[in-house]
Design an enzyme around this catalytic site. Sequence first.
Site, PDB file in Angstrom:
ATOM      1  N   HIS A 172       0.839  -1.201   0.000  1.00  0.00           N
ATOM      2  CA  HIS A 172       0.000   0.000   0.000  1.00  0.00           C
ATOM      3  C   HIS A 172       0.878   1.258   0.000  1.00  0.00           C
ATOM      4  O   HIS A 172       0.563   2.242  -0.663  1.00  0.00           O
ATOM      5  CB  HIS A 172      -0.883   0.040   1.253  1.00  0.00           C
ATOM      6  CG  HIS A 172      -1.798  -1.135   1.423  1.00  0.00           C
ATOM      7  ND1 HIS A 172      -1.611  -2.095   2.384  1.00  0.00           N
ATOM      8  CD2 HIS A 172      -2.917  -1.501   0.756  1.00  0.00           C
ATOM      9  CE1 HIS A 172      -2.581  -2.995   2.314  1.00  0.00           C
ATOM     10  NE2 HIS A 172      -3.386  -2.675   1.329  1.00  0.00           N
ATOM     11  N   GLY A 188      -2.652  -1.955  -7.224  1.00  0.00           N
ATOM     12  CA  GLY A 188      -1.502  -2.852  -7.244  1.00  0.00           C
ATOM     13  C   GLY A 188      -1.687  -3.995  -8.233  1.00  0.00           C
ATOM     14  O   GLY A 188      -2.780  -4.567  -8.330  1.00  0.00           O
ATOM     15  N   LYS A 230      -0.515  -6.781  -7.751  1.00  0.00           N
ATOM     16  CA  LYS A 230      -0.742  -7.973  -6.919  1.00  0.00           C
ATOM     17  C   LYS A 230      -2.139  -8.516  -7.215  1.00  0.00           C
ATOM     18  O   LYS A 230      -2.362  -9.721  -7.261  1.00  0.00           O
ATOM     19  CB  LYS A 230      -0.585  -7.562  -5.457  1.00  0.00           C
ATOM     20  CG  LYS A 230      -1.327  -8.402  -4.460  1.00  0.00           C
ATOM     21  CD  LYS A 230      -0.431  -9.448  -3.890  1.00  0.00           C
ATOM     22  CE  LYS A 230      -1.133 -10.436  -3.006  1.00  0.00           C
ATOM     23  NZ  LYS A 230      -2.272  -9.948  -2.262  1.00  0.00           N
ATOM     24  N   SER A 284       0.931  -8.983   1.778  1.00  0.00           N
ATOM     25  CA  SER A 284      -0.520  -9.020   1.834  1.00  0.00           C
ATOM     26  C   SER A 284      -0.964  -8.870   3.278  1.00  0.00           C
ATOM     27  O   SER A 284      -0.293  -9.357   4.198  1.00  0.00           O
ATOM     28  CB  SER A 284      -1.021 -10.360   1.287  1.00  0.00           C
ATOM     29  OG  SER A 284      -2.359 -10.579   1.675  1.00  0.00           O
ATOM     30  N   SER A 285      -2.090  -8.198   3.464  1.00  0.00           N
ATOM     31  CA  SER A 285      -2.634  -8.049   4.823  1.00  0.00           C
ATOM     32  C   SER A 285      -2.963  -9.405   5.421  1.00  0.00           C
ATOM     33  O   SER A 285      -3.024  -9.570   6.633  1.00  0.00           O
ATOM     34  CB  SER A 285      -3.906  -7.189   4.794  1.00  0.00           C
ATOM     35  OG  SER A 285      -3.675  -5.991   4.111  1.00  0.00           O
TER      36      SER A 285
END
Length: 281
Positions: free
Chosen positions: A36, A146, A148, A184-185
């Site tokens: 982020h 992103g 991702k 990643s969270s």
Amino acid sequence: MKVITSIKEMQALVKEIKKDKSIGFVPTMGYLHEGHIQLMQEARLENDTVVVSIFVNPLQFGPNDDYDSYPRDFERDQNICSSEGVDIIFHPSAEEMYPSPLSVKALVQRRTNVLCGESRPGHFDGVATVLTKLFNIVQPERVYLGMKDAQQVAVVEGLISDFNFPINLIPVGTVREEDGLAKSSRNIRLAPEEREEAPELYRSLLLAKELLEAGERSKEVVIAKMKKHIEEKTTGIIDYVEIYSFPELEEYERLEGKIIIALAVKFANARLIDNLVLTVE
Ligand code: AMP
């Protein structure tokens, strides 16, 4: 840095800002990490005002998804945004965003019947709906997403173009841990052994890249070798390993042009995704 929770207040502020300043927008679900931060830094360089939204959007979670247990830490997120020079955090509640059942929802019709769209029915409709609302509220010149979540980039490209939002989509490369695991969270939900295995997902993507560079052009062969790698090196359960054209996300006979190699693997408490987009001559 301002923290705004009311849509009305955000709209009033945006009206003032837009008189003479550009807005760069980073939509997130919070629990911020270096991925982020990369988006925020790019937004900071290219815009007068940077708005980050932090909103865990119930609409994009299925009944068996992790909406309730999705990691949240607003205080920590605020500190990160403040040290990255973010001007405004937009942090509405679910009631503020969805005060009553919606009369109109976005329906994503293309680029969605494969990959995460296939394993998470309705997910991209939820993403497109919340982004339509957020684009109308924040009215950015640029939005930062992103790679991702490459399928999200492909879907939002369609949303912006089909619904004529005057917004430039800026895709940002995936930020990884030193061992290659995409940040990643959800990574915090990996058990220690799973965390050790998780970089093998990225290694399987690199293996595919090597095969393509060595001249392999059979999609089936590349996918089979990736699956074997993941099955041998991890305890995760493969959700999908696929290769499509990018950004159209269509099947094709021969591997050439711009392609995405994408995977999703389920560990006990976290489903991880990763991908590589590359051009095959
Ligand atoms: P999320 O909070 O997971 O909805 O992600 C918000 C934005 O950050 C999305 O555009 C994601 O694609 C992006 N993002 C998440 N992880 C990464 C990463 N490791 N590298 C780059 N961008 C990321």
